[in-house]
Design a protein around this motif. Structure first.
Motif: not given
Length: 423
Positions: A184-200, A202-213
């Protein structure tokens, strides 16, 4: 009969280690509620594995793929190296970012086609579709958090907002994701932001908040997620039949050994060399927060391994149904409630299984030691001074504290309460 989640773990074979026990569980013909809940967790909540296997834009119906493109366009515009301390300047930065994202969404997304596609997609339940849902869950979560904050490191100008009007292009798919995962939350959660963001791989994240840093930023962000995943990868299954005390004792003895190794891995990874406190506070913890409409963001308490331990060991109080439903998908909640209903410590004591009870108490002791260690280890991470923002954590939003020292005292009080309940 009880399902319990642990396994050996090999850092270099993380995907293989998680997939093999998942396959065994899904193929087990036993008819038992605990196994059915576990199979649903893996099949419906994880796309056929645990931790979950997410797939991304190529696996989504074509009308949904522009969301991936918009996120890629906006990724490098979100982070800045030196945040402004000027509220008026930050308001301009936030509004400009949101306006640009809205414009890209309107330009790229056909919202009517998205609505039709999501309605059709909802009726499919095979494993590959569940993996695609998880990847889409990650994408929309990142878009919503990026829109909510407008810049990272997050700033007090955004924290002061009590509500944000999101574009329809982000609200419509979110409603579908809420229905699909039972949250019911309007925000992301551990499942969406973490569990579901690791590529198969397991060597990089699919989406990043530090792109270009700089590399330190991307490495810290990666290990923040990798550590969460690594702990879950140590989860597999042992079936314990409490009609057989020796078998249950041996299974729990193995679980104690594996938990000990898992917690050691946690503390050996949560160090400055791997997770920079300054970068973590600015670019990871802040982004994962929410602080709108009295809803908090992501916290370590959403980690399934620790919720499983608490539920398995009967460590109360349980979260209210409404609070747990905010961020914990339905398949995970069903699994946790199954463990709570069984109440293995009570069953073992009623049957005078002293050796089983001793192993269960050893698990409780380990969990207490972890919580004491975590209380100490988190302090250098949460105490970093960030003058551009108010004191906050991702999991409990803005903290009523004048400075970081007062915030640490507040957090120690909160963590101490759970430690006292770990008996």
């Amino acid at each position: 009969m009880l399902s319990w989640m642990f396994s050996t773990w090999n850092r270099s074979l993380a995907v293989e280690a998680s997939a093999e026990p998942s396959t065994r569980i899904l193929q087990d013909p036993l008819k038992h509620r605990s196994l059915e809940c576990l199979q649903d967790l893996i099949e419906l909540g994880g796309g056929g594995t645990w931790p979950p296997t997410a797939t991304y834009e190529d696996s989504w119906p074509r009308p949904l793929r522009p969301y991936h493109s918009v996120l890629r366009i906006m990724e490098t515009s979100l982070p800045v190296e030196e945040p402004s301390l000027d509220n008026a300047r930050n308001r301009e930065i936030i509004d400009t970012f949101r306006a640009r994202m809205h414009s890209e969404l309107v330009r790229c997304v056909d919202i009517r086609e998205v609505e039709r596609t999501l309605e059709e997609w909802q009726s499919h339940s095979d494993r590959s579709v569940q993996s695609a849902w998880l990847g889409f869950f990650a994408c929309i979560s990142f878009l919503r958090h990026a829109y909510r904050w407008g810049v990272t490191p997050i700033v007090s100008e955004a924290q002061s907002e009590t509500s944000v009007l999101f574009p329809g292009e982000l609200d419509l798919p979110w409603l579908a994701l809420q229905r699909h995962f039972g949250i019911s939350s309007p925000s992301g959660c551990m499942t969406s932001i973490c569990y579901s963001n690791m590529t198969t791989a397991a060597d990089h994240l699919q989406y990043s908040v530090t792109a270009g840093m700089p590399e330190l930023h991307s490495s810290t962000e990666f290990w923040n997620t990798k550590l969460v995943i690594d702990m879950e990868v140590k989860v597999a299954i042992t079936y314990m039949d409490l009609e057989n005390q020796d078998a249950a004792r041996d299974a729990l003895k193995s679980a104690n050994d594996i938990l000990r190794a898992a917690l050691k891995h946690f503390f050996s990874t949560m160090v400055e060399k791997t997770l920079s406190p300054k970068v973590w506070m600015a670019y990871v913890q802040g982004f994962q927060g929410w602080a709108l409409d009295d809803v908090d963001g992501i916290s370590g308490g959403q980690s399934l391994i620790f919720r499983t331990l608490d539920s398995f060991l009967g460590i109360r109080p349980w979260p209210t149904t409404e609070k747990e439903r905010l961020h914990i998908p339905e398949a995970q909640r069903n699994w946790l409630n199954c463990l709570r209903d069984y109440d293995i410590r009570t069953v073992a004591k009623q049957r005078n299984y002293d050796q089983v009870t001793a192993e269960l108490e050893s698990l409780v002791k380990q969990l207490r030691l972890w919580r004491m260690g975590h209380m100490r280890r988190m302090q250098p991470y949460e105490s970093v001074h960030r003058p551009e923002r108010k004191t906050m954590t991702a999991g409990i939003s803005v903290v009523d504290a004048a400075d970081e020292e007062q915030m640490i005292l507040h957090l120690k009080k909160e963590l101490g309460r759970r430690l006292a309940q770990t008996i």
